[in-house]
Design a protein around this motif. Structure first.
Motif, PDB file in Angstrom:
ATOM      1  N   LYS A   1       0.832  -1.209   0.000  1.00 11.38           N
ATOM      2  CA  LYS A   1       0.000   0.000   0.000  1.00 11.38           C
ATOM      3  C   LYS A   1       0.870   1.264   0.000  1.00 11.38           C
ATOM      4  CE  LYS A   1      -3.815   2.136   2.563  1.00 11.38           C
ATOM      5  NZ  LYS A   1      -4.708   2.017   3.746  1.00 11.38           N
ATOM      6  N   ILE A   2       1.911   1.250   0.818  1.00 12.56           N
ATOM      7  CA  ILE A   2       2.811   2.416   0.902  1.00 12.56           C
ATOM      8  C   ILE A   2       3.553   2.620  -0.426  1.00 12.56           C
ATOM      9  CG2 ILE A   2       4.893   3.319   2.012  1.00 12.56           C
ATOM     10  CD1 ILE A   2       3.946   1.905   4.576  1.00 12.56           C
ATOM     11  N   ILE A   3       4.070   1.509  -1.001  1.00  9.45           N
ATOM     12  CA  ILE A   3       4.819   1.605  -2.257  1.00  9.45           C
ATOM     13  C   ILE A   3       3.918   2.101  -3.386  1.00  9.45           C
ATOM     14  CG2 ILE A   3       6.033   0.269  -4.022  1.00  9.45           C
ATOM     15  CD1 ILE A   3       7.697   0.787  -1.553  1.00  9.45           C
ATOM     16  N   ASN A   4       2.687   1.568  -3.451  1.00 11.31           N
ATOM     17  CA  ASN A   4       1.756   2.001  -4.506  1.00 11.31           C
ATOM     18  C   ASN A   4       1.435   3.485  -4.394  1.00 11.31           C
ATOM     19  OD1 ASN A   4       1.611  -0.513  -5.701  1.00 11.31           O
ATOM     20  ND2 ASN A   4      -0.133  -1.190  -4.454  1.00 11.31           N
ATOM     21  N   ARG A   5       1.255   3.947  -3.150  1.00 13.13           N
ATOM     22  CA  ARG A   5       0.983   5.384  -2.970  1.00 13.13           C
ATOM     23  C   ARG A   5       2.190   6.223  -3.421  1.00 13.13           C
ATOM     24  NH1 ARG A   5       2.566   8.547   0.958  1.00 13.13           N
ATOM     25  NH2 ARG A   5       3.056   6.817   2.349  1.00 13.13           N
ATOM     26  N   LEU A   6       3.373   5.741  -3.104  1.00 11.74           N
ATOM     27  CA  LEU A   6       4.590   6.455  -3.480  1.00 11.74           C
ATOM     28  C   LEU A   6       4.754   6.496  -4.997  1.00 11.74           C
ATOM     29  CD1 LEU A   6       6.945   7.840  -2.028  1.00 11.74           C
ATOM     30  CD2 LEU A   6       8.187   5.679  -2.129  1.00 11.74           C
ATOM     31  N   MET A   7       4.502   5.378  -5.649  1.00  5.91           N
ATOM     32  CA  MET A   7       4.628   5.319  -7.109  1.00  5.91           C
ATOM     33  C   MET A   7       3.595   6.210  -7.786  1.00  5.91           C
ATOM     34  SD  MET A   7       7.222   3.416  -7.833  1.00  5.91           S
ATOM     35  CE  MET A   7       7.051   2.720  -9.468  1.00  5.91           C
ATOM     36  N   ARG A   8       2.390   6.258  -7.193  1.00  8.37           N
ATOM     37  CA  ARG A   8       1.356   7.149  -7.768  1.00  8.37           C
ATOM     38  C   ARG A   8       1.792   8.611  -7.689  1.00  8.37           C
ATOM     39  NH1 ARG A   8      -2.287   6.273  -4.421  1.00  8.37           N
ATOM     40  NH2 ARG A   8      -2.402   8.276  -3.362  1.00  8.37           N
ATOM     41  N   LYS A   9       2.382   8.995  -6.574  1.00  9.40           N
ATOM     42  CA  LYS A   9       2.861  10.371  -6.411  1.00  9.40           C
ATOM     43  C   LYS A   9       3.962  10.687  -7.415  1.00  9.40           C
ATOM     44  CE  LYS A   9       0.519  11.941  -2.814  1.00  9.40           C
ATOM     45  NZ  LYS A   9      -0.243  13.213  -2.818  1.00  9.40           N
ATOM     46  N   ILE A  10       4.839   9.709  -7.650  1.00 16.61           N
ATOM     47  CA  ILE A  10       5.935   9.922  -8.611  1.00 16.61           C
ATOM     48  C   ILE A  10       5.377  10.091 -10.018  1.00 16.61           C
ATOM     49  CG2 ILE A  10       7.968   8.851  -9.673  1.00 16.61           C
ATOM     50  CD1 ILE A  10       8.529   7.574  -6.918  1.00 16.61           C
ATOM     51  N   ARG A  11       4.354   9.276 -10.353  1.00 16.16           N
ATOM     52  CA  ARG A  11       3.754   9.403 -11.697  1.00 16.16           C
ATOM     53  C   ARG A  11       3.111  10.782 -11.879  1.00 16.16           C
ATOM     54  NH1 ARG A  11       2.509   3.850 -10.797  1.00 16.16           N
ATOM     55  NH2 ARG A  11       0.456   4.385  -9.941  1.00 16.16           N
ATOM     56  N   GLU A  12       2.637  11.358 -10.798  1.00 24.09           N
ATOM     57  CA  GLU A  12       2.000  12.683 -10.878  1.00 24.09           C
ATOM     58  C   GLU A  12       3.018  13.813 -10.908  1.00 24.09           C
ATOM     59  OE1 GLU A  12      -0.459  12.735  -7.464  1.00 24.09           O
ATOM     60  OE2 GLU A  12      -1.942  11.326  -8.252  1.00 24.09           O
ATOM     61  N   LEU A  13       4.289  13.503 -10.627  1.00 26.47           N
ATOM     62  CA  LEU A  13       5.326  14.533 -10.556  1.00 26.47           C
ATOM     63  C   LEU A  13       5.601  15.105 -11.944  1.00 26.47           C
ATOM     64  CD1 LEU A  13       7.462  15.964  -8.765  1.00 26.47           C
ATOM     65  CD2 LEU A  13       9.037  14.104  -9.362  1.00 26.47           C
ATOM     66  N   GLU A  14       5.714  16.434 -12.032  1.00 26.47           N
ATOM     67  CA  GLU A  14       6.007  17.112 -13.298  1.00 26.47           C
ATOM     68  C   GLU A  14       7.163  18.086 -13.088  1.00 26.47           C
ATOM     69  OE1 GLU A  14       2.389  18.996 -14.461  1.00 26.47           O
ATOM     70  OE2 GLU A  14       1.602  17.215 -15.486  1.00 26.47           O
ATOM     71  N   ILE A  15       8.063  18.137 -14.069  1.00 22.26           N
ATOM     72  CA  ILE A  15       9.185  19.076 -14.056  1.00 22.26           C
ATOM     73  C   ILE A  15       8.956  20.094 -15.161  1.00 22.26           C
ATOM     74  CG2 ILE A  15      11.693  19.315 -14.069  1.00 22.26           C
ATOM     75  CD1 ILE A  15      10.674  17.408 -11.923  1.00 22.26           C
ATOM     76  N   ASN A  16       8.827  21.353 -14.818  1.00 26.16           N
ATOM     77  CA  ASN A  16       8.599  22.401 -15.810  1.00 26.16           C
ATOM     78  C   ASN A  16       9.916  22.805 -16.451  1.00 26.16           C
ATOM     79  OD1 ASN A  16       5.787  22.598 -15.281  1.00 26.16           O
ATOM     80  ND2 ASN A  16       6.222  23.871 -13.484  1.00 26.16           N
ATOM     81  N   PHE A  17       9.945  22.792 -17.791  1.00 24.38           N
ATOM     82  CA  PHE A  17      11.141  23.203 -18.527  1.00 24.38           C
ATOM     83  C   PHE A  17      10.739  23.764 -19.885  1.00 24.38           C
ATOM     84  CE2 PHE A  17      14.471  22.102 -21.666  1.00 24.38           C
ATOM     85  CZ  PHE A  17      15.466  22.923 -21.175  1.00 24.38           C
ATOM     86  N   GLU A  18      10.976  25.063 -20.084  1.00 26.94           N
ATOM     87  CA  GLU A  18      10.708  25.727 -21.362  1.00 26.94           C
ATOM     88  C   GLU A  18       9.304  25.406 -21.877  1.00 26.94           C
ATOM     89  OE1 GLU A  18      13.782  24.829 -24.135  1.00 26.94           O
ATOM     90  OE2 GLU A  18      15.254  26.134 -23.142  1.00 26.94           O
TER      91      GLU A  18
END
Length: 817
Positions: free
Chosen positions: A776-793
């Motif tokens: 459960k903890i790993i799945n929540r962590l992976m979901r957060k990573i998938r939602e992560l966005e890096i703004n560049f140009e």
């Protein structure tokens, strides 16, 4: 515009190049030459014969630039024929001031840029731009000072009329269809504290903070750097001016007991020693083209010869930095560069500058790949510097610990004497401290050997009411007297008499000196409480109890124990601001989420900003709350408030107890500051500098201590991380690591540990082995990573990771998932 660039190795090749050009009054020809004066005169003569209508500007240089390539034995000729624009050439052989004024006064409404070439012996670049700014605003200024010809070592500029050894040539570029843009790259990082130039003349610096400039460089960079000055300073360690724009100044030559620097440096200027990071220089090279909104037809490059020498000393080259320029380019290595930053003309050093020009409307439609290396040289002298910073912090901590232990039960006279003797361990000095102990009571504590004469002089110094450090010469037979005013907590004046100490020593001890008012105040209050309180031993005990630990968590616990036990309070809590969140770090009898909890939390901001201790009786909040104590704890980046509530019985705090509380508050602040300084030094050794996560050494140490326990470990790797660096640049790669690290730090539980294992690898310790909960903890962590966005140009870059988990428990041993 029509552009032709030629690389010539002798006079005959120059003549042939001239013959290929079509003579035109709208044609500007620039010549960069390493040749002797005799050869250059022949070039001018042949130019006038073959191209009488065209205009000529020329300059000597040891290194020329042609299409990002650096050449040393080549004459570079660039012909630009303007079709939609015009230019005006202004040649002046007057002073820097008059040259700048006349060039600036010829600027038109449709002027897009001004190129200025100047000699490097008689032209003062700083004076030139200062006068230029008086007559011109928001105008792009480019160009630079002449370099030295390889063949005869001479330096000058020239035009059709001949050699100009003192003066400037200005090219004013006009036209509504002409597009111009100017940019620059520096890459210098400050590595020292701010210092004041205390002795200088004609750009020669002799002293920084009253100390020989050679000793200052050796102090920061090691004794072995001493014999390399000034070349080491030119190539690696220039001075940067403090302020919004940190302009750099490179060392030019040793002059007796000083070093002559490029640019105008004068007494009173604030500067720092800087380091040229090759990694940063090459990464920042993308700024030489990033903000272009048109595709240039030509670029004129003016880059400092010192910068080129520095890059060569690191087995790199200026051409590596210039690869990002997206068009044909030409230029030379200067003795100083002109530029425009925030609408003001500037005279620059050890900088690369680029002027882009175009008469075309073509937009940029392509990106250029740019790769950099991180060389070993980055730590050549910074290792010595890092040891110095840590040793200085430890020195201050030792003094503070010694002071805390020494002044616990001393009267103000003994405290002043003790603290004064602790200021400098390895220097001979004398003097004393003048202290305002009450509204109409000022006492002078000085060395007995100074006698009545010293007393009278100290009284005179006190009456001067100074607000900053002052230096007096030849006082009581000593070379210098340093007057150091203290205004916080206790008003005092430290007076140091010495033949050895300089301003550099004073500033080096600034952190400890700024703590002296706290020690003095503590002693003043101690004396006052001694006359009114019967149990002063409590104060001594609390001091020893607090100062005997540098563990922050244990310290919080002891603070609450003291405030509750000593003052008979029934509850206490410490709130601390962490980034944007307000947290309770330690709590006794204040239920979380209670009305009282939110009442205290809601008043945090006002109390913290006021920095005033609140001791209030008869609180009209709840019937069983009689007294409230609020102690703000503001220490640089640390903001906290200690609350204590008395509710068991009606016992109001009297004036003597208020004095005791204020003394105790001072001890609390000092003890927390000591712990913070200790933790800062300790944290440097266990964290990763880029991500602020724990490093792999710390992780292994923690894991080893958990031998025999049940736990799980997740290993995570960023997918295709190399592509971030290769395609977008290392800055974006660093941003990905930092963003992901922040997410991991925020998402893991309090008892978990996350560390950067190396490169793009991360590792997480979980103190659980139940597969369902772990999943459960790993799945929540992976979901957060998938939602992560890096703004560049204007792009949103996504990050994916690969993750594996190993579970270690006593039932099944180690299992991998």
């Amino acid at each position: 515009m029509q552009i032709k660039i030629g690389r010539c190795y002798n006079l005959e090749e120059c003549y042939e190049f001239f013959k290929k050009l079509e003579d035109d009054s709208e044609q500007l020809v620039q010549i960069i030459t390493p040749e002797s004066e005799a050869v250059n005169k022949k070039i001018i003569e042949k130019f006038n014969l073959l191209l009488p209508l065209s205009e000529l500007i020329g300059v000597t240089a040891g290194e020329g630039i042609i299409n990002s390539d650096i050449t040393e034995q080549t004459i570079i000729i660039t012909a630009v024929r303007f079709e939609e624009s015009s230019f005006e050439l202004i040649q002046r052989d007057s002073s820097s001031d008059l040259n700048a004024e006349i060039i600036a006064q010829n600027i038109q409404q449709n002027t897009k840029a001004v190129i200025v070439l100047s000699d490097n012996k008689y032209t003062d670049g700083d004076n030139f731009v200062n006068i230029f700014n008086k007559y011109a605003e928001n105008i792009i200024l480019a160009g630079g000072l002449a370099g030295f010809a390889t063949k005869d070592g001479q330096s000058y500029i020239f035009d059709k009329n001949g050699i100009i050894k003192s003066g400037s040539i200005g090219i004013i570029l006009n036209g509504n269809k002409l597009r111009a843009d100017w940019t620059f790259s520096m890459g210098w990082e400050s590595i020292s504290r701010e210092m004041e130039i205390t002795k200088a003349e004609d750009r020669v610096i002799y002293e920084l903070d009253g100390r020989s400039i050679f000793k200052v460089y050796s102090e920061f960079l090691g004794e072995n750097i001493k014999n390399k000055l000034p070349s080491a300073a030119v190539n690696k360690f220039p001075l940067v001016l403090s302020g919004n724009f940190k302009n750099a100044r490179s060392a030019m030559e040793v002059v007796n007991d000083g070093i002559r620097f490029s640019g105008n440096l004068k007494e009173g200027d604030k500067v720092k020693i800087a380091y040229g990071s090759l990694n940063k220089i090459l990464r920042n090279a993308v700024y030489l083209r990033n903000n272009l909104n048109f595709f240039p037809e030509i670029a004129f490059v003016y880059s400092c010869s010192g910068r080129s020498d520095y890059l060569k000393s690191l087995n790199s080259s200026l051409s590596t930095e210039l690869q990002v320029i997206p068009c044909q380019n030409t230029g030379f290595c200067t003795s100083g560069e002109y530029g425009t930053i925030t609408s003001k003309a500037q005279f620059l050093n050890i900088t690369t500058t680029v002027l882009y020009l175009s008469e075309s409307d073509e937009l940029i439609d392509r990106k250029l790949d740019f790769k950099t290396e991180i060389p070993e040289v980055k730590t050549e002298h910074l290792f010595h510097l890092s040891k110095k910073v840590i040793s200085e912090l430890e020195m201050i901590n030792q003094k503070m610990r010694k002071a805390n232990q020494s002044i616990g039960d001393k009267k103000i006279s003994l405290t002043a004497e003790t603290i004064f003797k602790m200021l400098f361990n390895d220097k001979k000095y004398t003097g004393g401290i003048v202290i305002k102990e009450a509204e109409n009571l000022t006492n002078i504590y000085l060395d007995d050997s100074l006698g009545k004469q010293g007393y009278d002089i100290f009284r005179t110094f006190w009456n001067m009411n100074i607000s900053e450090i002052k230096i007096k010469n030849n006082v009581l037979g000593f070379k210098q007297a340093f007057l150091i005013p203290l205004k916080k907590e206790v008003e005092a004046l430290i007076i140091i008499l010495s033949d050895e100490i300089d301003l550099y020593d004073i500033k080096k001890n600034d952190l400890f000196i700024q703590q002296i008012p706290n020690y003095l105040k503590k002693s003043l209050l101690y004396e006052s409480l001694e006359r009114n309180l019967a149990s002063l031993s409590t104060l001594e005990q609390t001091s020893d109890f607090l100062y005997s630990t540098l563990d922050l968590e244990l310290l919080y616990e002891r603070i609450l124990d003291i405030i509750v036990g000593t003052m008979g309070m029934s509850a206490a809590i410490i709130f601390k601001k962490e980034e944007t969140e307000l947290k309770s770090v330690k709590n006794i009898n204040v239920p979380k989420n209670s009305e009282l909890f939110y009442y205290l939390k809601g008043h945090f901001k006002n109390i913290s900003l006021s920095e005033k201790i609140i001791i209030a009786n008869n609180i009209d909040f709840k019937k069983n709350i009689e007294t409230l104590i609020a102690i703000p704890i503001s220490l640089n980046n640390y903001q906290g408030v200690l609350y204590a509530i008395q509710s068991k019985y009606k016992q109001l705090i009297n004036e003597n107890q208020k004095k005791f509380i204020r003394t105790l508050a001072n001890q609390i602040r000092v003890s927390i500051r000591n712990a913070l300084n200790h933790n800062k030094v300790k944290r440097l050794s266990v964290t990763d500098g880029l991500t602020d996560l724990y490093n792999h050494s710390y992780f292994h140490k923690e894991l080893k201590e958990k031998d025999g326990e049940e736990y799980s470990v997740a290993i995570m790797d960023i997918d295709n991380f190399k592509e971030f660096n290769d395609f977008y640049g290392h800055q974006v790669g660093d941003r990905v690591l930092q963003k992901l690290s922040k997410l991991l730090k925020n998402e893991i539980r309090e008892d978990d540990i996350v560390a950067r294992y190396g490169g793009e690898e991360f590792v997480i310790y979980f103190n659980i082995v139940q597969e369902r909960l772990l999943s459960k903890i790993i799945n929540r962590l992976m979901r957060k990573i998938r939602e992560l966005e890096i703004n560049f140009e204007n792009k949103k870059l996504k990050v994916t990771v690969s993750l594996g988990v190993a579970i270690n428990n006593s039932t099944f041993g180690v299992r991998n998932h």
